[in-house]
Design a protein around this motif. Sequence first.
Motif, PDB file in Angstrom:
ATOM      1  N   LEU A  98      -2.772  -3.533 -20.262  1.00 17.88           N
ATOM      2  CA  LEU A  98      -2.701  -2.320 -19.445  1.00 17.88           C
ATOM      3  C   LEU A  98      -3.741  -2.352 -18.331  1.00 17.88           C
ATOM      4  CD1 LEU A  98      -1.451   0.470 -18.979  1.00 17.88           C
ATOM      5  CD2 LEU A  98      -3.106   1.389 -20.618  1.00 17.88           C
ATOM      6  N   ALA A  99      -4.947  -2.806 -18.645  1.00 22.16           N
ATOM      7  CA  ALA A  99      -6.001  -2.898 -17.625  1.00 22.16           C
ATOM      8  C   ALA A  99      -5.616  -3.881 -16.523  1.00 22.16           C
ATOM      9  CB  ALA A  99      -7.314  -3.307 -18.280  1.00 22.16           C
ATOM     10  N   ILE A 100      -5.027  -5.012 -16.899  1.00 24.36           N
ATOM     11  CA  ILE A 100      -4.573  -5.995 -15.902  1.00 24.36           C
ATOM     12  C   ILE A 100      -3.476  -5.384 -15.031  1.00 24.36           C
ATOM     13  CG2 ILE A 100      -3.368  -8.212 -15.605  1.00 24.36           C
ATOM     14  CD1 ILE A 100      -6.309  -8.499 -16.394  1.00 24.36           C
ATOM     15  N   TRP A 101      -2.518  -4.718 -15.657  1.00 25.34           N
ATOM     16  CA  TRP A 101      -1.407  -4.097 -14.929  1.00 25.34           C
ATOM     17  C   TRP A 101      -1.918  -3.033 -13.963  1.00 25.34           C
ATOM     18  CZ3 TRP A 101       0.849   0.932 -15.584  1.00 25.34           C
ATOM     19  CH2 TRP A 101       2.043   1.102 -14.910  1.00 25.34           C
ATOM     20  N   MET A 102      -2.841  -2.171 -14.409  1.00 27.57           N
ATOM     21  CA  MET A 102      -3.389  -1.127 -13.542  1.00 27.57           C
ATOM     22  C   MET A 102      -4.228  -1.730 -12.418  1.00 27.57           C
ATOM     23  SD  MET A 102      -4.319   1.848 -16.305  1.00 27.57           S
ATOM     24  CE  MET A 102      -4.960   2.953 -15.063  1.00 27.57           C
ATOM     25  N   GLY A 103      -4.991  -2.764 -12.721  1.00 26.11           N
ATOM     26  CA  GLY A 103      -5.771  -3.430 -11.681  1.00 26.11           C
ATOM     27  C   GLY A 103      -4.893  -4.043 -10.615  1.00 26.11           C
ATOM     28  N   PHE A 104      -3.795  -4.658 -11.038  1.00 25.88           N
ATOM     29  CA  PHE A 104      -2.861  -5.231 -10.077  1.00 25.88           C
ATOM     30  C   PHE A 104      -2.233  -4.138  -9.210  1.00 25.88           C
ATOM     31  CE2 PHE A 104       1.325  -6.881  -8.802  1.00 25.88           C
ATOM     32  CZ  PHE A 104       0.908  -8.003  -8.119  1.00 25.88           C
ATOM     33  N   GLY A 105      -1.889  -3.012  -9.821  1.00 25.63           N
ATOM     34  CA  GLY A 105      -1.327  -1.889  -9.066  1.00 25.63           C
ATOM     35  C   GLY A 105      -2.322  -1.337  -8.057  1.00 25.63           C
ATOM     36  N   PHE A 106      -3.562  -1.172  -8.476  1.00 22.58           N
ATOM     37  CA  PHE A 106      -4.605  -0.681  -7.580  1.00 22.58           C
ATOM     38  C   PHE A 106      -4.817  -1.649  -6.422  1.00 22.58           C
ATOM     39  CE2 PHE A 106      -9.149  -0.375  -6.414  1.00 22.58           C
ATOM     40  CZ  PHE A 106      -9.179   0.942  -5.987  1.00 22.58           C
ATOM     41  N   TRP A 107      -4.861  -2.932  -6.724  1.00 23.93           N
ATOM     42  CA  TRP A 107      -5.027  -3.941  -5.679  1.00 23.93           C
ATOM     43  C   TRP A 107      -3.854  -3.890  -4.699  1.00 23.93           C
ATOM     44  CZ3 TRP A 107      -1.833  -8.303  -4.975  1.00 23.93           C
ATOM     45  CH2 TRP A 107      -2.264  -9.185  -3.998  1.00 23.93           C
ATOM     46  N   GLY A 108      -2.636  -3.723  -5.196  1.00 24.16           N
ATOM     47  CA  GLY A 108      -1.460  -3.652  -4.322  1.00 24.16           C
ATOM     48  C   GLY A 108      -1.503  -2.455  -3.393  1.00 24.16           C
ATOM     49  N   ILE A 109      -1.948  -1.318  -3.908  1.00 29.66           N
ATOM     50  CA  ILE A 109      -2.056  -0.119  -3.075  1.00 29.66           C
ATOM     51  C   ILE A 109      -3.126  -0.318  -2.010  1.00 29.66           C
ATOM     52  CG2 ILE A 109      -2.792   2.308  -3.079  1.00 29.66           C
ATOM     53  CD1 ILE A 109      -1.342   2.554  -5.791  1.00 29.66           C
ATOM     54  N   ARG A 110      -4.270  -0.851  -2.395  1.00 23.56           N
ATOM     55  CA  ARG A 110      -5.344  -1.094  -1.421  1.00 23.56           C
ATOM     56  C   ARG A 110      -4.895  -2.065  -0.330  1.00 23.56           C
ATOM     57  NH1 ARG A 110      -9.955   2.041  -1.697  1.00 23.56           N
ATOM     58  NH2 ARG A 110     -11.059   0.281  -0.854  1.00 23.56           N
ATOM     59  N   ARG A 111      -4.182  -3.114  -0.722  1.00 22.51           N
ATOM     60  CA  ARG A 111      -3.676  -4.089   0.252  1.00 22.51           C
ATOM     61  C   ARG A 111      -2.674  -3.431   1.190  1.00 22.51           C
ATOM     62  NH1 ARG A 111      -0.266  -8.229  -2.282  1.00 22.51           N
ATOM     63  NH2 ARG A 111       1.411  -7.230  -1.192  1.00 22.51           N
ATOM     64  N   ALA A 112      -1.758  -2.619   0.657  1.00 21.06           N
ATOM     65  CA  ALA A 112      -0.772  -1.929   1.491  1.00 21.06           C
ATOM     66  C   ALA A 112      -1.454  -0.976   2.471  1.00 21.06           C
ATOM     67  CB  ALA A 112       0.225  -1.169   0.617  1.00 21.06           C
ATOM     68  N   HIS A 113      -2.474  -0.250   2.012  1.00 22.50           N
ATOM     69  CA  HIS A 113      -3.201   0.653   2.901  1.00 22.50           C
ATOM     70  C   HIS A 113      -3.925  -0.114   4.005  1.00 22.50           C
ATOM     71  CE1 HIS A 113      -3.444   4.267  -0.096  1.00 22.50           C
ATOM     72  NE2 HIS A 113      -2.210   4.022   0.309  1.00 22.50           N
ATOM     73  N   ALA A 114      -4.490  -1.264   3.677  1.00 24.64           N
ATOM     74  CA  ALA A 114      -5.161  -2.085   4.695  1.00 24.64           C
ATOM     75  C   ALA A 114      -4.160  -2.577   5.738  1.00 24.64           C
ATOM     76  CB  ALA A 114      -5.871  -3.260   4.033  1.00 24.64           C
ATOM     77  N   GLU A 115      -2.958  -2.953   5.305  1.00 22.48           N
ATOM     78  CA  GLU A 115      -1.925  -3.400   6.237  1.00 22.48           C
ATOM     79  C   GLU A 115      -1.493  -2.267   7.167  1.00 22.48           C
ATOM     80  OE1 GLU A 115       1.170  -5.003   3.775  1.00 22.48           O
ATOM     81  OE2 GLU A 115      -0.025  -6.759   3.222  1.00 22.48           O
ATOM     82  N   VAL A 116      -1.343  -1.060   6.624  1.00 24.24           N
ATOM     83  CA  VAL A 116      -0.963   0.097   7.437  1.00 24.24           C
ATOM     84  C   VAL A 116      -2.071   0.397   8.447  1.00 24.24           C
ATOM     85  CG1 VAL A 116      -0.549   2.596   7.383  1.00 24.24           C
ATOM     86  CG2 VAL A 116       0.594   1.114   5.732  1.00 24.24           C
ATOM     87  N   ALA A 117      -3.315   0.392   8.002  1.00 25.54           N
ATOM     88  CA  ALA A 117      -4.437   0.686   8.898  1.00 25.54           C
ATOM     89  C   ALA A 117      -4.549  -0.340  10.018  1.00 25.54           C
ATOM     90  CB  ALA A 117      -5.739   0.741   8.107  1.00 25.54           C
ATOM     91  N   ALA A 118      -4.159  -1.580   9.752  1.00 22.83           N
ATOM     92  CA  ALA A 118      -4.253  -2.633  10.768  1.00 22.83           C
ATOM     93  C   ALA A 118      -3.144  -2.534  11.822  1.00 22.83           C
ATOM     94  CB  ALA A 118      -4.196  -4.005  10.096  1.00 22.83           C
TER      95      ALA A 118
END
Length: 147
Positions: free
Chosen positions: A21-41
């Motif tokens: 569960l921790a791995i799955w949530m970490g991957f989800g958090f990383w994906g959201i952060r990456r998507a937000h960085a792409e939008v901001a760029a």
Amino acid sequence: MGNLLGLPEWVSVTAFAAFALAIWMGFGFWGIRRAHAEVAARRPNPTEAEFLTMMADDCSPQAAQFLWGQATFYVSPGLTPHPDDDLIKDLRIDDDDIAMDWPRAWAEQRGFAESDQPEWPEDWPVTARNFGRWLDQGPRSGTSQSD
């Protein structure tokens, strides 16, 4: 598995589930952060005043201010909402929050029954701009069509 580690089976299964569960949530958090960085760029990161100005031709100042408050809760501090952002695809806001929590909060804030808000137009993308337009299609403050 527990026998190999010298632990009771339920402890090893629980530990494995918690780790997965921790791995799955970490991957989800990383994906959201990456998507937000792409939008901001790819687009400007408006201030609150700029966002409200960009929304002025599309919805009331109250709807724009409400959307700013709701969306920034999900995307701050590295990103701010833009009127043309798709709330689900770009900002990765959970569709249940947008479909259930936001209309309820808007209705409570404006003093009418949530059920008085019209249905979402099927052909509209879920952008901040369209959400503001949709909010303004509902009853005006303090009125309810079901009274």
